[in-house]
Design a protein around this motif. Structure first.
Motif, short mmCIF file in Angstrom:
data_model
loop_
_atom_site.label_atom_id
_atom_site.label_comp_id
_atom_site.label_asym_id
_atom_site.label_seq_id
_atom_site.Cartn_x
_atom_site.Cartn_y
_atom_site.Cartn_z
N ASN A 1 5.48 35.64 28.02
CA ASN A 1 6.45 36.30 27.14
C ASN A 1 5.81 36.80 25.85
OD1 ASN A 1 8.65 35.99 28.86
ND2 ASN A 1 9.18 33.96 28.05
N VAL A 2 4.90 35.99 25.29
CA VAL A 2 4.20 36.44 24.07
C VAL A 2 3.31 37.63 24.39
CG1 VAL A 2 2.54 35.79 22.28
CG2 VAL A 2 4.25 34.13 23.05
N HIS A 3 2.59 37.57 25.51
CA HIS A 3 1.71 38.66 25.91
C HIS A 3 2.51 39.95 26.15
CE1 HIS A 3 -1.96 40.43 27.54
NE2 HIS A 3 -1.23 40.91 28.53
N SER A 4 3.66 39.84 26.79
CA SER A 4 4.51 41.00 27.04
C SER A 4 5.01 41.61 25.74
CB SER A 4 5.70 40.58 27.91
OG SER A 4 6.62 41.63 28.06
N LEU A 5 5.39 40.76 24.80
CA LEU A 5 5.87 41.25 23.51
C LEU A 5 4.74 41.93 22.74
CD1 LEU A 5 8.38 41.34 21.72
CD2 LEU A 5 7.69 39.14 20.75
N LYS A 6 3.53 41.39 22.84
CA LYS A 6 2.37 42.02 22.20
C LYS A 6 2.15 43.42 22.75
CE LYS A 6 -1.91 41.02 23.38
NZ LYS A 6 -3.24 40.36 23.54
N GLY A 7 2.20 43.55 24.07
CA GLY A 7 2.01 44.86 24.68
C GLY A 7 3.08 45.86 24.28
N ALA A 8 4.32 45.40 24.19
CA ALA A 8 5.41 46.29 23.79
C ALA A 8 5.25 46.74 22.34
CB ALA A 8 6.75 45.58 23.98
N GLY A 9 4.80 45.81 21.48
CA GLY A 9 4.56 46.18 20.09
C GLY A 9 3.52 47.26 19.96
N GLY A 10 2.45 47.16 20.75
CA GLY A 10 1.41 48.19 20.75
C GLY A 10 1.92 49.51 21.29
N THR A 11 2.69 49.47 22.37
CA THR A 11 3.22 50.68 23.00
C THR A 11 4.14 51.45 22.07
OG1 THR A 11 3.08 49.69 25.21
CG2 THR A 11 4.58 51.56 24.94
N PHE A 12 4.97 50.74 21.34
CA PHE A 12 5.98 51.40 20.50
C PHE A 12 5.51 51.62 19.07
CE2 PHE A 12 8.92 49.25 23.65
CZ PHE A 12 9.18 50.43 24.34
N GLY A 13 4.23 51.45 18.82
CA GLY A 13 3.70 51.73 17.49
C GLY A 13 4.17 50.75 16.44
N LEU A 14 4.23 49.46 16.81
CA LEU A 14 4.63 48.40 15.89
C LEU A 14 3.48 47.39 15.78
CD1 LEU A 14 8.23 48.03 17.34
CD2 LEU A 14 7.64 49.09 15.15
N PRO A 15 2.44 47.76 15.07
CA PRO A 15 1.21 46.93 15.05
C PRO A 15 1.41 45.55 14.46
CG PRO A 15 1.11 48.66 13.38
CD PRO A 15 2.29 48.96 14.23
N LEU A 16 2.38 45.38 13.56
CA LEU A 16 2.60 44.07 12.96
C LEU A 16 3.07 43.08 14.03
CD1 LEU A 16 2.61 42.23 10.55
CD2 LEU A 16 4.85 43.15 9.90
N ILE A 17 3.95 43.53 14.91
CA ILE A 17 4.41 42.68 16.01
C ILE A 17 3.23 42.36 16.92
CG2 ILE A 17 5.82 42.64 18.11
CD1 ILE A 17 7.96 44.16 16.58
N ALA A 18 2.42 43.36 17.23
CA ALA A 18 1.26 43.14 18.10
C ALA A 18 0.29 42.15 17.49
CB ALA A 18 0.57 44.47 18.38
N ARG A 19 0.07 42.21 16.17
CA ARG A 19 -0.87 41.30 15.51
C ARG A 19 -0.34 39.86 15.51
NH1 ARG A 19 -2.08 45.79 12.13
NH2 ARG A 19 -0.62 45.22 10.51
N ILE A 20 0.95 39.72 15.22
CA ILE A 20 1.53 38.37 15.24
C ILE A 20 1.41 37.77 16.64
CG2 ILE A 20 3.66 37.03 15.01
CD1 ILE A 20 4.54 39.07 12.87
N CYS A 21 1.74 38.58 17.65
CA CYS A 21 1.70 38.08 19.02
C CYS A 21 0.28 37.80 19.49
CB CYS A 21 2.39 39.07 19.96
SG CYS A 21 4.18 39.11 19.78
N HIS A 22 -0.68 38.60 19.05
CA HIS A 22 -2.07 38.34 19.42
C HIS A 22 -2.51 36.98 18.88
CE1 HIS A 22 -6.29 38.88 20.30
NE2 HIS A 22 -6.57 38.63 19.04
N GLN A 23 -2.17 36.70 17.64
CA GLN A 23 -2.54 35.42 17.04
C GLN A 23 -1.74 34.28 17.68
OE1 GLN A 23 -3.26 35.46 12.77
NE2 GLN A 23 -2.16 33.52 12.58
N PHE A 24 -0.46 34.52 17.94
CA PHE A 24 0.40 33.52 18.59
C PHE A 24 -0.15 33.19 19.97
CE2 PHE A 24 5.17 32.69 19.75
CZ PHE A 24 4.89 31.34 19.93
N GLU A 25 -0.54 34.23 20.71
CA GLU A 25 -1.10 34.07 22.05
C GLU A 25 -2.38 33.22 21.99
OE1 GLU A 25 -1.42 37.48 25.33
OE2 GLU A 25 -2.99 37.64 23.82
#
Length: 250
Positions: free
Chosen positions: A48-72
């Motif tokens: 679920n964290v990995h999926s959310l990270k990918g979605a953040g990157g796809t939709f141009g929301l890098p802050l979400i992607a960064r949080i999820c990368h660290q969370f992952e």
């Protein structure tokens, strides 16, 4: 970009942001399931964290992607020892994602506060783990570098422009800077020169320069090494970055 496609993407991004609190609820349930000893909970949370990270990157929301990368990375590192303290840290990552969901659109001050809290959470939840800033304008090269660096560094932040990279370096701690020599708006040599003259905690950060230019960097910039864009690029970057990060941990 086609106007209709851009409109569609914007609509999908808005829908994703609206649904983010529900996704956070799902993550929180996953963390609590881990605390309860549910056997399949780890893999489910990681997915679920990995999926959310990918979605953040796809939709141009890098802050979400960064949080999820660290969370992952935290979840992966804590596997097999998910005690009450690890649960508390995991819930803190979920709280950061909730704050993004509540963030006024394009509020830079709000985003900076979240970035600072994310860095503090990295320090406390994963002490001794390295942070790397990658600055590379080429999407293809950036992906190659990410593939090399992510296994070495717990937190990898990517930028494609010199000025935005300098802004991060002046306000957030990093253990290593990997930068392409030629960058939009501020080349890497000017970036490093500005950093060396600053009072930032990154003033003396090790720098790996990526360059097709054979002209050596000025000695006063104290560039650790320069890597050529050749057939040995990936292996050389892995070796050099590994050496720097190993020295940081000693």
């Amino acid at each position: 970009m086609n106007a209709d496609f851009a409109l569609l993407l914007a609509g999908m991004r808005d829908e994703f942001v609206v649904e983010l609190p529900e996704r956070c609820d799902l993550l929180e349930d996953g963390v609590l399931a881990l605390e309860g000893g549910v056997a399949s909970a780890f893999d489910e949370l990681y997915r679920n964290v990995h999926s959310l990270k990918g979605a953040g990157g796809t939709f141009g929301l890098p802050l979400i992607a960064r949080i999820c990368h660290q969370f992952e990375s935290f979840v992966s590192d804590a596997r097999g020892r998910f005690d009450s303290l690890a649960v508390s840290y995991a819930l803190s990552y979920v709280d950061l994602l909730r704050r993004v969901a509540e963030m006024p659109q394009r509020d830079g001050v709000f985003a900076t506060a979240i970035e600072q809290d994310l860095e503090q959470l990295r320090i406390s939840s994963m002490p001794g783990c390295a942070a790397v800033l990658l600055v590379e304008p080429s999407v293809a090269t950036r992906k190659f570098c990410q593939g090399v660096l992510e296994p070495l560094a717990v937190r990898l932040v990517s930028q494609d422009r010199g000025l935005s990279a300098l802004e991060l370096l002046l306000h957030q701690p990093f253990d290593l800077l990997v930068a392409a020599r030629e960058l939009p708006d501020l080349n890497a040599l000017a970036l490093v020169a500005a950093l060396r003259e600053s009072d930032s905690r990154n003033k003396n950060i090790p720098v790996i320069l990526i360059s097709s230019n054979s002209i050596p960097a000025p000695g006063y910039l104290n560039i650790r090494t320069t890597i050529k864009r050749d057939a040995e690029f990936v292996s050389t970057l892995a070796r050099c970055a590994g050496d720097v990060l190993a020295s940081c941990s000693n």
